[in-house]
Design an enzyme around this catalytic site. Structure first.
Site, mmCIF file in Angstrom:
data_model
loop_
_atom_site.group_PDB
_atom_site.id
_atom_site.type_symbol
_atom_site.label_atom_id
_atom_site.label_comp_id
_atom_site.label_asym_id
_atom_site.label_seq_id
_atom_site.Cartn_x
_atom_site.Cartn_y
_atom_site.Cartn_z
ATOM 1 N N LYS A 113 26.380 15.701 70.201
ATOM 2 C CA LYS A 113 25.237 16.074 71.046
ATOM 3 C C LYS A 113 25.203 17.585 71.247
ATOM 4 C CE LYS A 113 23.234 14.724 75.550
ATOM 5 N NZ LYS A 113 23.447 13.893 76.749
ATOM 6 N N SER B 283 23.205 8.525 80.264
ATOM 7 C CA SER B 283 22.726 9.101 79.006
ATOM 8 C C SER B 283 23.459 8.692 77.735
ATOM 9 C CB SER B 283 22.727 10.616 79.102
ATOM 10 O OG SER B 283 21.573 11.023 79.785
ATOM 11 N N SER C 156 19.660 10.817 77.825
ATOM 12 C CA SER C 156 19.385 12.032 77.096
ATOM 13 C C SER C 156 20.060 12.104 75.720
ATOM 14 C CB SER C 156 19.813 13.241 77.921
ATOM 15 O OG SER C 156 21.199 13.200 78.187
#
Ligand code: GLN
Length: 473
Positions: A69, A168, A144
């Site tokens: 990420k 997330s 996210s």
């Protein structure tokens, strides 16, 4: 992932060729899952891994393609948090977790798309635009860590790292039909993770199976003196075996099946629970009386911490700066107003307000007190059960732009995931079914702190008897 490791050794699958193939797919990708792709670095580490495999090194993660990420620092690779304000930030160091993965010989393919500064549930607030759900490109992959989950589901990597402040990792894992773990607070170092809400943030793995997640978790967990909240504790190494679930007590809070839960999700999760029952588990009802305040508490604590953490982006120390400004104050103001998008600004304002003199006791302090009550609720519940089960999200994946203008409704969808962050507990999302239109549904399991072994064992056992995780988009 384990399958690829086996094929490297038995079927003559060549790690360099494999990574070349993945890189090509990543460049051709229509899902917008990568912010940066590191061709050169990935090929160099694939070559090294190939050497080691040829020399008989049995390390499971050698040559395995992993996506990270974009809020996790990678030395020499841009780390933008999907924000204009960090658009040119190239970290001079690796996050602890990245260092760990590199030591094991993983190949970092690139950095994945996310909501700006991990604030969101759709990736729609990313400065490169949203990622798409591989099961239906008009739907959100969740967020996210939506880029990471979509990359795993689409086969653009074997496993990925995400971060979870309020869901997330678990919510996108659920939306993309893959497995995701939010570890116990303090069990994985946050060194090199761009801070959103420091008392809630945890890095964790996303992969197709609970077994792959266990392998990745094992690689990234452990004490790190560079993170002051890292826990120096000897706890059981994750086992990869099926568990005997006979007598395992699964707690079900009735509130998890209350108002607002989509009926297809409810059906799939209830069926998932019956599978656990067939495997010998016992179901008991547990009460978590303060959980209903979870979302309210979360959005005070998370925004308060975010407003303080994001104060460092002022155009002086990191990233992008507005050069056309009159003076210093104007430079701060215009850097921040052009550097951040609406959602991040909204949260900075909310958090600043909650912390301001005169309101602090009404909001932040009160939220902290309720947070303690939620922690107590879990302690009480875990006296009566070993794990708690329920849906990961109240709805299946929705349209990419459906919720863009309705932040409050979007916040409410975090109802099932935020409690684990507020209490620091480990939680796992596993695929447990599909909607009639073929969209994945996830089920969440929670355990007491450092209960990853039990959670992953339960996930591995569930997956040994079901095939939801084997379906491909
Ligand atoms: N959806 C939650 C939020 O918007 C969770 C985000 C996260 O876990 N990073 O804050």
């Amino acid at each position: 992932m384990l399958e690829i490791a086996r094929r490297f050794r038995r079927d003559g699958l060549n790690p360099v060729e494999h990574v070349r193939h993945i890189l090509k797919e990543a460049h051709d990708d229509k899902l917008n899952v990568f912010i940066s792709i590191d061709d050169e670095g990935a090929l160099a580490s694939a070559e090294k891994a190939e050497q080691r495999i040829r020399n008989g090194d049995e390390g499971t993660l050698l040559g395995i393609p992993i996506a990270v990420k974009d809020n996790i620092c990678t030395k020499g690779i841009r780390t933008t948090c999907a924000s204009n304000i960090l658009s040119n930030f190239v970290p001079p160091y690796d996050a602890h977790v990245v260092e760990r993965l590199k030591q094991r010989g993983c190949v970092i393919i690139g950095k994945t798309n996310m909501d700006e500064f991990a604030m969101g549930s759709t990736t729609a607030t990313s400065n490169i635009g949203p990622s798409r759900n591989p099961w239906n490109i008009d739907k959100t992959p969740g967020g996210s860590s939506g880029g990471s989950a979509a990359a795993v589901a689409a086969g653009l990597c074997a496993g990925a790292l995400g971060s979870d402040t309020g869901g997330s990792i678990r919510q996108p894992a659920s939306f993309c039909g893959v497995t995701g773990l939010k570890p116990t607070y303090g069990s994985v170092s946050r060194f090199g993770l761009v801070a959103f809400a420091s008392s809630l943030d945890q890095i964790g793995p996303i992969a197709r199976t609970a077994m792959d997640v266990a392998v990745l978790y094992d690689a990234i967990k452990g004490y790190d003196p560079k993170d002051s909240t890292s826990v120096n504790k000897d706890y059981k190494v994750t086992s990869l075996d099926e568990l005997d679930l006979k007598g395992l007590k699964i707690g079900i809070p009735p509130m998890f099946f209350g108002e607002g839960l989509n009926h297809e999700v409810e059906k799939a999760v209830r069926e998932g629970i019956s599978i656990f029952k067939e495997l010998g588990a016992e179901v008991v009802e547990v009460k978590l009386p303060h959980i209903k305040y979870g979302v309210a508490v979360y959005y005070i604590v998370a925004t308060a911490e975010a407003s303080s953490n994001l104060a460092r982006y002022d155009g002086v120390r990191y990233g992008w700066r507005e050069e056309n400004s009159r003076d210093l104050v104007d430079m701060y103001a215009s850097t921040r107003s052009r550097g951040f998008n609406d959602e991040v600004k909204r949260r900075i304002m909310l958090g600043t307000y909650a912390l301001s003199a005169g309101y602090y006791d009404q909001y932040y302090e009160k939220a902290s007190r309720v947070r303690t009550l939620i922690i107590e609720d879990f302690k009480e519940a875990f006296k009566a059960c070993d794990i708690i089960a329920g849906p990961t999200t109240p709805t299946p994946p929705f349209g990419i732009y459906d919720m863009l203008d309705d932040p409050l409704s979007l916040y409410l969808l975090d109802i099932y995931t935020v409690p684990a962050n507020l209490a620091g507990l480990p939680a796992l999302s596993i695929p447990c079914g599909f909607t009639t239109s073929g969209l994945p549904i996830g089920m969440q399991l929670m355990a007491p702190a450092f209960g990853e072994d039990l959670l992953l064992g339960a996930g591995i056992t569930f997956q040994a008897h079901t095939s939801f995780h084997e379906e491909r988009p």
